[in-house]
Design a protein around this motif. Structure first.
Motif, PDB file in Angstrom:
ATOM      1  N   LYS A   1       0.829  -1.205   0.000  1.00  0.00           N
ATOM      2  CA  LYS A   1       0.000   0.000   0.000  1.00  0.00           C
ATOM      3  C   LYS A   1       0.870   1.265   0.000  1.00  0.00           C
ATOM      4  O   LYS A   1       0.559   2.250  -0.686  1.00  0.00           O
ATOM      5  CB  LYS A   1      -0.934   0.001   1.206  1.00  0.00           C
ATOM      6  CG  LYS A   1      -1.935   1.173   1.203  1.00  0.00           C
ATOM      7  CD  LYS A   1      -2.911   1.066   2.364  1.00  0.00           C
ATOM      8  CE  LYS A   1      -3.991   2.139   2.271  1.00  0.00           C
ATOM      9  NZ  LYS A   1      -3.466   3.510   2.203  1.00  0.00           N
TER      10      LYS A   1
ATOM     11  N   LYS B   1       2.068   1.611  -3.617  1.00  0.00           N
ATOM     12  CA  LYS B   1       1.014   1.892  -4.593  1.00  0.00           C
ATOM     13  C   LYS B   1       0.366   3.257  -4.364  1.00  0.00           C
ATOM     14  O   LYS B   1      -0.080   3.896  -5.319  1.00  0.00           O
ATOM     15  CB  LYS B   1      -0.048   0.790  -4.539  1.00  0.00           C
ATOM     16  CG  LYS B   1       0.438  -0.569  -5.038  1.00  0.00           C
ATOM     17  CD  LYS B   1       0.842  -0.519  -6.503  1.00  0.00           C
ATOM     18  CE  LYS B   1       1.260  -1.874  -7.025  1.00  0.00           C
ATOM     19  NZ  LYS B   1       1.688  -1.820  -8.443  1.00  0.00           N
ATOM     20  N   ASP B   2       0.328   3.704  -3.115  1.00  0.00           N
ATOM     21  CA  ASP B   2      -0.225   5.041  -2.848  1.00  0.00           C
ATOM     22  C   ASP B   2       0.644   6.121  -3.497  1.00  0.00           C
ATOM     23  O   ASP B   2       0.143   7.168  -3.922  1.00  0.00           O
ATOM     24  CB  ASP B   2      -0.309   5.296  -1.333  1.00  0.00           C
ATOM     25  CG  ASP B   2      -1.479   4.562  -0.695  1.00  0.00           C
ATOM     26  OD1 ASP B   2      -2.323   4.028  -1.441  1.00  0.00           O
ATOM     27  OD2 ASP B   2      -1.546   4.519   0.546  1.00  0.00           O
TER      28      ASP B   2
ATOM     29  N   PRO C   1       1.063   4.244  -8.287  1.00  0.00           N
ATOM     30  CA  PRO C   1       0.162   3.110  -8.567  1.00  0.00           C
ATOM     31  C   PRO C   1       0.612   2.214  -9.721  1.00  0.00           C
ATOM     32  O   PRO C   1       0.314   1.020  -9.722  1.00  0.00           O
ATOM     33  CB  PRO C   1      -1.163   3.798  -8.907  1.00  0.00           C
ATOM     34  CG  PRO C   1      -1.067   5.158  -8.298  1.00  0.00           C
ATOM     35  CD  PRO C   1       0.360   5.539  -8.365  1.00  0.00           C
ATOM     36  N   ASP C   2       1.325   2.765 -10.682  1.00  0.00           N
ATOM     37  CA  ASP C   2       1.688   1.996 -11.874  1.00  0.00           C
ATOM     38  C   ASP C   2       3.014   1.246 -11.748  1.00  0.00           C
ATOM     39  O   ASP C   2       3.350   0.438 -12.612  1.00  0.00           O
ATOM     40  CB  ASP C   2       1.762   2.915 -13.101  1.00  0.00           C
ATOM     41  CG  ASP C   2       0.399   3.515 -13.440  1.00  0.00           C
ATOM     42  OD1 ASP C   2      -0.618   2.863 -13.136  1.00  0.00           O
ATOM     43  OD2 ASP C   2       0.367   4.630 -13.994  1.00  0.00           O
TER      44      ASP C   2
END
Length: 380
Positions: A221, A224-225, A228-229
């Motif tokens: 998390k 990705k926060d 995201p890619d």
């Protein structure tokens, strides 16, 4: 510092964990699948391939001839392989192994050739056989373009080797953000020794055998926060590649998905920024707080240990090994090797006489004696 990699893109294809035709550890390599992976790798501008005699149950070098050497002009790729101490007992053995490697790969010469895995055990063999002179004789003969070595041991030994043998052109070390401050692996200190001697560096185990891909939901998390890619793996590989003097980062790719992902962000490599480094530090804190043995590494327990057991170092290796190989099914891990190297000069975990002084002084009130039994069971 000379760039002996001719400014090649920083991602190298590690040929250690290739897809195989069956689950057996010594199964033959799935050449058809690897051909497609190699084609994509080369199409995207990458050129460096790294193999060794024992990789893929002894099949990697021969497979390399099929999926790489026989299919591409020699100038389209660079190839590295290694001489391991387990396979040589005489100087004649060194020549025999080397000639067999040339024949198996069909490469004609090796762009990079390494003395494999220098440590407190193997260096005795290498000194006895004077592989230091041998490898540079091969270079004089035009059979090796650049000579280096790979290393899994202490910064003190690394400094000794580079001081005694400044002729080596590059060093391959284990470096990743989980091991960077690990008191047993000491990745940062080994890296700093390479800087001191101004050596080009190749990084191995940047994702620690997959440990830094399967990091858990909290860390995922975090990543990705922010981006995201980007894949979880990209954070580990970019961490390694962002260090000064690092000219190549090896990734042992096992499928096309990994090839596509790794090449996507390493085609136009961008070093980590301050914010990204801060996020990785948070990830390391999370990993350390989830340790099986909650040792803080204060080392109070080692003073006065009658068996000179480096308890915190062994606990750090145990925690790292559980992260990498939870079920204990891997045939080899770097932690196992570091354990054996350390235990050559000090007490093993099984040497504990259960005097109890370590438990009396431990600020965390750990059951040190029981944990040492776990370590011995895992590594011995």
């Amino acid at each position: 510092m000379e760039n002996i990699f001719n400014n090649a893109k920083k991602l190298g294809f590690g040929l250690m964990r290739l897809p195989q035709v069956s689950p057996a550890w010594d199964s033959e390599v799935d050449v058809d699948t690897v051909c497609k992976m190699v084609d994509t790798f080369i199409e995207r501008g990458f050129t460096y391939f790294d193999t060794a005699l024992m990789y893929c149950g002894g099949h990697s070098e021969a497979a390399t001839k099929k999926f790489l050497v026989d299919r591409y002009p020699r100038e389209k790729f660079t190839l590295a392989t290694k001489l391991h101490h387990m396979f040589v007992k005489t100087k004649e053995d060194c020549n025999k192994v080397f000639n067999e490697q040339l024949e198996r790969t069909g490469a004609g010469f090796f762009d990079y050739y390494l003395v494999h895995d220098i440590n407190v055990h193997s260096i005795e063999v290498y000194n006895k056989l004077d592989v230091w002179s041998w490898i540079f004789q091969k270079k004089q003969e035009g059979l090796i373009r650049h000579a280096g070595f790979s290393f899994h041991d202490s910064p003190e030994l690394l400094d000794k080797v580079l001081t005694e043998h400044p002729e080596f052109e590059f060093v391959q070390i284990q470096l990743n953000y989980f091991d960077y401050e690990n008191p047993a692996v000491r990745s940062r200190e080994c890296y700093e020794v390479c800087l001191k001697h101004n050596k080009p560096i190749i990084i191995m185990e940047p994702v620690k055998g997959g440990t830094l891909v399967n990091v858990g939901s909290d860390i995922e998390k975090l990543y990705k926060d922010y981006a995201p890619d980007l894949s979880v793996a990209s954070w580990a590989i970019r961490f390694a590649a962002s260090h000064k003097n690092v000219q190549m980062v090896l990734s042992g790719m096992s499928n096309m998905e990994q090839v596509l992902d790794n090449t996507s962000y390493m085609q136009n490599f961008v070093p980590l920024n301050e914010e990204e480094n801060a996020i990785i530090k948070k990830a390391v804190d999370i990993l350390n707080n989830s340790k099986a043995i909650p040792c803080t590494g204060c080392s109070y327990c080692t003073n006065g240990c009658p068996q000179t057991i480096p308890i915190p170092k062994y606990f750090a290796l145990y925690n790292a090994d559980l992260k990498q190989d939870p079920e204990g099914k891997a045939g080899w891990t770097a932690q196992q090797e570091y354990y054996e190297n350390i235990a050559k000069t000090v007490g093993k975990a099984s040497d504990c006489v259960e005097c109890g002084q370590c438990e009396e002084i431990c600020p965390q009130h750990l059951k040190v004696i029981d944990f040492l039994k776990d370590v011995a069971s895992r590594f011995e």
